[in-house]
Design a protein around this motif. Structure first.
Motif, PDB file in Angstrom:
ATOM      1  N   MET A  78       0.934  -1.062  -0.097  1.00  0.00           N
ATOM      2  CA  MET A  78      -0.098   0.037   0.131  1.00  0.00           C
ATOM      3  C   MET A  78       0.786   1.281  -0.105  1.00  0.00           C
ATOM      4  SD  MET A  78      -2.767  -1.361   2.821  1.00  0.00           S
ATOM      5  CE  MET A  78      -3.952   0.081   2.710  1.00  0.00           C
ATOM      6  N   THR A  79       0.149   2.173  -0.759  1.00  0.00           N
ATOM      7  CA  THR A  79       0.926   3.325  -0.926  1.00  0.00           C
ATOM      8  C   THR A  79       0.102   4.447  -0.084  1.00  0.00           C
ATOM      9  OG1 THR A  79       2.314   2.963  -2.642  1.00  0.00           O
ATOM     10  CG2 THR A  79       2.327   5.274  -2.050  1.00  0.00           C
ATOM     11  N   PRO A  80       0.304   5.272   0.977  1.00  0.00           N
ATOM     12  CA  PRO A  80      -0.707   6.237   1.475  1.00  0.00           C
ATOM     13  C   PRO A  80      -1.089   7.282   0.590  1.00  0.00           C
ATOM     14  CG  PRO A  80       1.285   6.274   2.853  1.00  0.00           C
ATOM     15  CD  PRO A  80       1.383   5.184   1.755  1.00  0.00           C
ATOM     16  N   SER A  81      -0.068   7.697   0.155  1.00  0.00           N
ATOM     17  CA  SER A  81      -0.209   8.944  -0.914  1.00  0.00           C
ATOM     18  C   SER A  81      -1.254   8.991  -1.815  1.00  0.00           C
ATOM     19  CB  SER A  81       1.195   9.437  -1.483  1.00  0.00           C
ATOM     20  OG  SER A  81       1.635   8.529  -2.425  1.00  0.00           O
ATOM     21  N   LYS A  82      -1.464   7.733  -2.486  1.00  0.00           N
ATOM     22  CA  LYS A  82      -2.368   7.620  -3.564  1.00  0.00           C
ATOM     23  C   LYS A  82      -3.816   7.480  -3.101  1.00  0.00           C
ATOM     24  CE  LYS A  82      -2.746   2.504  -4.265  1.00  0.00           C
ATOM     25  NZ  LYS A  82      -2.680   1.540  -5.172  1.00  0.00           N
ATOM     26  N   TYR A  83      -4.208   7.518  -1.777  1.00  0.00           N
ATOM     27  CA  TYR A  83      -5.496   7.572  -1.292  1.00  0.00           C
ATOM     28  C   TYR A  83      -5.768   9.060  -1.019  1.00  0.00           C
ATOM     29  CZ  TYR A  83      -4.117   2.716  -0.972  1.00  0.00           C
ATOM     30  OH  TYR A  83      -3.737   1.466  -1.167  1.00  0.00           O
ATOM     31  N   GLU A  84      -7.139   9.314  -1.195  1.00  0.00           N
ATOM     32  CA  GLU A  84      -7.729  10.508  -0.905  1.00  0.00           C
ATOM     33  C   GLU A  84      -8.686  10.584   0.313  1.00  0.00           C
ATOM     34  OE1 GLU A  84      -9.722  11.993  -4.338  1.00  0.00           O
ATOM     35  OE2 GLU A  84      -7.981  12.277  -5.687  1.00  0.00           O
ATOM     36  N   THR A  85      -9.066   9.531   0.660  1.00  0.00           N
ATOM     37  CA  THR A  85     -10.114   9.330   1.764  1.00  0.00           C
ATOM     38  C   THR A  85      -9.809   8.285   2.614  1.00  0.00           C
ATOM     39  OG1 THR A  85     -11.642   7.987   0.629  1.00  0.00           O
ATOM     40  CG2 THR A  85     -12.262  10.362   0.582  1.00  0.00           C
ATOM     41  N   LEU A  86     -10.110   8.285   3.806  1.00  0.00           N
ATOM     42  CA  LEU A  86      -9.697   7.216   4.786  1.00  0.00           C
ATOM     43  C   LEU A  86     -10.674   6.138   4.452  1.00  0.00           C
ATOM     44  CD1 LEU A  86      -8.570   6.142   7.434  1.00  0.00           C
ATOM     45  CD2 LEU A  86     -10.862   6.978   8.597  1.00  0.00           C
ATOM     46  N   THR A  87     -11.750   5.883   3.589  1.00  0.00           N
ATOM     47  CA  THR A  87     -12.521   4.855   3.282  1.00  0.00           C
ATOM     48  C   THR A  87     -11.946   4.118   2.036  1.00  0.00           C
ATOM     49  OG1 THR A  87     -14.489   5.913   3.841  1.00  0.00           O
ATOM     50  CG2 THR A  87     -14.794   4.022   2.231  1.00  0.00           C
ATOM     51  N   GLU A  88     -10.878   4.815   1.384  1.00  0.00           N
ATOM     52  CA  GLU A  88     -10.340   4.091   0.203  1.00  0.00           C
ATOM     53  C   GLU A  88      -9.209   3.092   0.740  1.00  0.00           C
ATOM     54  OE1 GLU A  88      -8.896   6.976  -2.568  1.00  0.00           O
ATOM     55  OE2 GLU A  88     -10.911   7.415  -3.156  1.00  0.00           O
ATOM     56  N   ILE A  89      -8.543   3.694   1.852  1.00  0.00           N
ATOM     57  CA  ILE A  89      -7.418   2.846   2.431  1.00  0.00           C
ATOM     58  C   ILE A  89      -8.004   1.662   3.181  1.00  0.00           C
ATOM     59  CG2 ILE A  89      -6.921   4.145   4.128  1.00  0.00           C
ATOM     60  CD1 ILE A  89      -4.271   3.710   4.020  1.00  0.00           C
ATOM     61  N   ILE A  90      -9.121   1.870   3.883  1.00  0.00           N
ATOM     62  CA  ILE A  90      -9.740   0.813   4.560  1.00  0.00           C
ATOM     63  C   ILE A  90     -10.181  -0.195   3.537  1.00  0.00           C
ATOM     64  CG2 ILE A  90     -11.869   0.257   6.026  1.00  0.00           C
ATOM     65  CD1 ILE A  90     -11.390   2.651   7.290  1.00  0.00           C
ATOM     66  N   ASN A  91     -10.779   0.085   2.747  1.00  0.00           N
ATOM     67  CA  ASN A  91     -11.294  -1.008   1.434  1.00  0.00           C
ATOM     68  C   ASN A  91     -10.129  -1.625   0.989  1.00  0.00           C
ATOM     69  OD1 ASN A  91     -13.888  -0.365   2.044  1.00  0.00           O
ATOM     70  ND2 ASN A  91     -14.040   1.164   0.326  1.00  0.00           N
ATOM     71  N   THR A  92      -9.069  -0.838   0.669  1.00  0.00           N
ATOM     72  CA  THR A  92      -7.626  -1.661  -0.044  1.00  0.00           C
ATOM     73  C   THR A  92      -7.122  -2.616   1.089  1.00  0.00           C
ATOM     74  OG1 THR A  92      -7.177   0.484  -1.160  1.00  0.00           O
ATOM     75  CG2 THR A  92      -5.450  -1.349  -0.831  1.00  0.00           C
ATOM     76  N   ALA A  93      -7.389  -2.447   2.397  1.00  0.00           N
ATOM     77  CA  ALA A  93      -6.642  -3.323   3.347  1.00  0.00           C
ATOM     78  C   ALA A  93      -7.673  -4.617   3.543  1.00  0.00           C
ATOM     79  CB  ALA A  93      -6.791  -2.395   4.836  1.00  0.00           C
ATOM     80  N   ARG A  94      -8.822  -4.423   3.181  1.00  0.00           N
ATOM     81  CA  ARG A  94      -9.882  -5.447   3.437  1.00  0.00           C
ATOM     82  C   ARG A  94      -9.296  -6.290   2.080  1.00  0.00           C
ATOM     83  NH1 ARG A  94     -14.868  -1.638   4.912  1.00  0.00           N
ATOM     84  NH2 ARG A  94     -14.714  -1.982   7.181  1.00  0.00           N
ATOM     85  N   GLU A  95      -9.353  -5.676   1.100  1.00  0.00           N
ATOM     86  CA  GLU A  95      -8.864  -6.654  -0.171  1.00  0.00           C
ATOM     87  C   GLU A  95      -7.482  -7.276  -0.018  1.00  0.00           C
ATOM     88  OE1 GLU A  95      -8.839  -3.704  -3.493  1.00  0.00           O
ATOM     89  OE2 GLU A  95     -11.170  -3.361  -3.283  1.00  0.00           O
ATOM     90  N   ARG A  96      -6.565  -6.682   0.634  1.00  0.00           N
ATOM     91  CA  ARG A  96      -5.398  -7.339   0.854  1.00  0.00           C
ATOM     92  C   ARG A  96      -5.472  -8.477   1.963  1.00  0.00           C
ATOM     93  NH1 ARG A  96      -0.722  -9.430  -0.881  1.00  0.00           N
ATOM     94  NH2 ARG A  96       0.829  -9.281   0.826  1.00  0.00           N
ATOM     95  N   GLU A  97      -6.374  -8.413   2.676  1.00  0.00           N
ATOM     96  CA  GLU A  97      -6.619  -9.506   3.781  1.00  0.00           C
ATOM     97  C   GLU A  97      -7.361 -10.595   3.031  1.00  0.00           C
ATOM     98  OE1 GLU A  97      -8.518  -9.823   8.228  1.00  0.00           O
ATOM     99  OE2 GLU A  97      -9.970  -8.841   6.626  1.00  0.00           O
ATOM    100  N   ILE A  98      -8.185 -10.340   2.078  1.00  0.00           N
ATOM    101  CA  ILE A  98      -8.756 -11.666   1.359  1.00  0.00           C
ATOM    102  C   ILE A  98      -7.758 -12.240   0.706  1.00  0.00           C
ATOM    103  CG2 ILE A  98     -10.436 -11.916  -0.528  1.00  0.00           C
ATOM    104  CD1 ILE A  98     -12.138  -9.794   0.496  1.00  0.00           C
ATOM    105  N   GLU A  99      -6.857 -11.439  -0.048  1.00  0.00           N
ATOM    106  CA  GLU A  99      -6.004 -12.044  -0.777  1.00  0.00           C
ATOM    107  C   GLU A  99      -4.911 -12.788  -0.180  1.00  0.00           C
ATOM    108  OE1 GLU A  99      -3.426 -13.318  -3.851  1.00  0.00           O
ATOM    109  OE2 GLU A  99      -5.288 -12.257  -4.203  1.00  0.00           O
ATOM    110  N   LEU A 100      -4.464 -12.295   1.209  1.00  0.00           N
ATOM    111  CA  LEU A 100      -3.515 -13.109   2.003  1.00  0.00           C
ATOM    112  C   LEU A 100      -4.216 -14.514   2.377  1.00  0.00           C
ATOM    113  CD1 LEU A 100      -2.226 -10.422   4.471  1.00  0.00           C
ATOM    114  CD2 LEU A 100      -0.991 -11.353   2.434  1.00  0.00           C
ATOM    115  N   LYS A 101      -5.621 -14.402   2.744  1.00  0.00           N
ATOM    116  CA  LYS A 101      -6.150 -15.890   3.101  1.00  0.00           C
ATOM    117  C   LYS A 101      -6.106 -16.749   1.772  1.00  0.00           C
ATOM    118  CE  LYS A 101      -9.187 -13.599   6.474  1.00  0.00           C
ATOM    119  NZ  LYS A 101     -10.492 -13.592   7.085  1.00  0.00           N
TER     120      LYS A 101
END
Length: 398
Positions: A222-245
């Motif tokens: 993840m690169t924090p500078s490319k996100y404009e809202t907190l919701t965007e980075i939270i959704n990216t973290a959820r997608e990453r969690e699914i990929e790790l599983k």
């Protein structure tokens, strides 16, 4: 001379006569239409006003008959199941209770004058004790006219101490993901964020703190500078969690690498400290040697069983051969020939045990001997008589 004796001008042509007639007719029609339009407007307005008045009278009559009150009743308020507050000195629980109760006020269209009466009805235990003391302090009449905003000032001051809020701010700064799922750590983050308005003032700062809170397996993708809202980075973290599983399910990643439990992670950390102290890496489960990184024998088949996941030295199907008797099934250290000789050398000859001697004496003989002393003991719950006679010993059960 002309027949007309007046001084009016006489038309000289037919065209002039037509113009004069048209002008006069137009003036007459215009004056008639304006009056007709005004009359129609007046009639329509009077009808509308009369109809509106009748409707208002009907509504007022219905209210008088049904006794309708302004806002909602207490029964309607309780039907929405407002939350209960027990007086926990916890800013997060306290603020959530206020937010939930105000949500019920809004849904039921509760009258502003009933906010305090309805809201304080949900106080229990220590919170109820505090409110009872507060009403005595300010008086019953002052409590009745108190507004909701006036109630929240002493309520929050008592249940949200400044020292506790400062502790939450410190926890927010030091918050780190340690085995929690994304949804759980995000909930903790959002609960503490509401008390850090002075610390976090922009959306960019929210993204920064959230990114630093995540564990390494999330931050590295993840690169924090490319996100404009907190919701965007939270959704990216959820997608990453699914990929790790999914990687764990495919065998590309170990299960404990994705959201490990805090206890297991602590044990792993302690093991790592011990290994670092000794200056060597833990033994690999594939090759049995200590090294860092992925084992290069991971995907190579074993020459003995032709399976992957281990080397020939750790193959479960490997047959041991003794280098002493050259027979399969055991090692040299376990050879029966050597074990028998070693046991013979290590066990010395046992010394002969001394034989015990006893001198028996009957009860009749003991009575005739003046030097014999008789005593009764209990041995293994069995009474026994012991006779002592100048260097001689005998034991007979009674």
């Amino acid at each position: 001379m002309s027949k007309g004796s007046n001084n009016d001008p006489v038309p000289t042509s037919t065209e002039q006569m037509k113009e004069i007639i048209a002008e006069e007719v137009g003036k007459a029609i215009e004056s008639s239409l304006s009056g007709f339009i005004d009359k129609i407007q007046g009639t329509v307005l009077s009808l509308v006003e009369e109809r509106v008045k009748r409707l208002e009278d009907t509504v007022n009559l219905m209210k008088d008959k049904t006794g309708e009150r302004k806002g909602c009743s207490y029964k309607e308020f309780m039907a929405c199941k407002p939350p209960i507050y027990n007086g926990e000195v916890d800013p997060i629980i306290c603020q959530r209770w206020i937010s939930d109760v105000e949500g019920v006020f809004e849904r039921t269209h509760c009258d502003v004058g009933d906010f305090v009466a309805y809201g304080t009805g949900q106080l229990r235990n220590q919170a109820k004790d505090w409110w009872d003391n507060k009403k005595k302090e300010m008086g019953a009449e002052a409590a009745k006219v108190m507004t909701w905003d006036e109630f929240k000032v002493p309520f929050l001051k008592h249940h949200n101490p400044k020292a506790v809020i400062n502790r939450i701010k410190e926890e927010f700064i030091q918050l780190r993901q340690k085995g929690e799922t994304i949804d759980k750590i995000t909930g903790i983050f959002m609960d503490k964020l509401r008390f850090c308005d002075e610390l976090v003032t922009t959306e960019e700062q929210k993204i920064y703190y959230y990114y630093n809170m995540l564990s390494a397996e999330y931050r590295e993708f993840m690169t924090p500078s490319k996100y404009e809202t907190l919701t965007e980075i939270i959704n990216t973290a959820r997608e990453r969690e699914i990929e790790l599983k999914k990687q764990v399910e495919r065998g590309e990643r170990r299960a404990h690498d994705v959201n490990p439990s805090p206890t297991k992670k602590a044990r792993t950390g302690e093991l790592g400290k011990k290994v670092d102290a000794k200056g060597r890496s833990p033994s690999c489960k594939v090759c049995g040697k200590g090294h860092k990184g992925e084992c290069r024998f991971k995907d190579k088949p074993c020459p003995i069983c032709n399976k992957t996941g281990h080397t020939a030295s750790l193959c479960p199907g490997k047959v041991s051969v003794c280098y002493n008797c050259y027979q399969p099934g055991h090692k040299k250290s376990e050879c029966p020939d050597l074990v028998g000789k070693r046991d013979a050398k290590e066990s010395p000859a046992e010394a002969p045990k001394a034989k015990a001697s006893s001198f028996q004496l009957t009860a009749a003989e003991a009575k005739t001997e003046p030097d014999v002393v008789s005593a009764i003991f209990t041995i293994n719950s069995i009474p026994a008589r012991v006779l002592f006679d100048t260097g001689r010993f005998t034991g007979n059960t009674a």
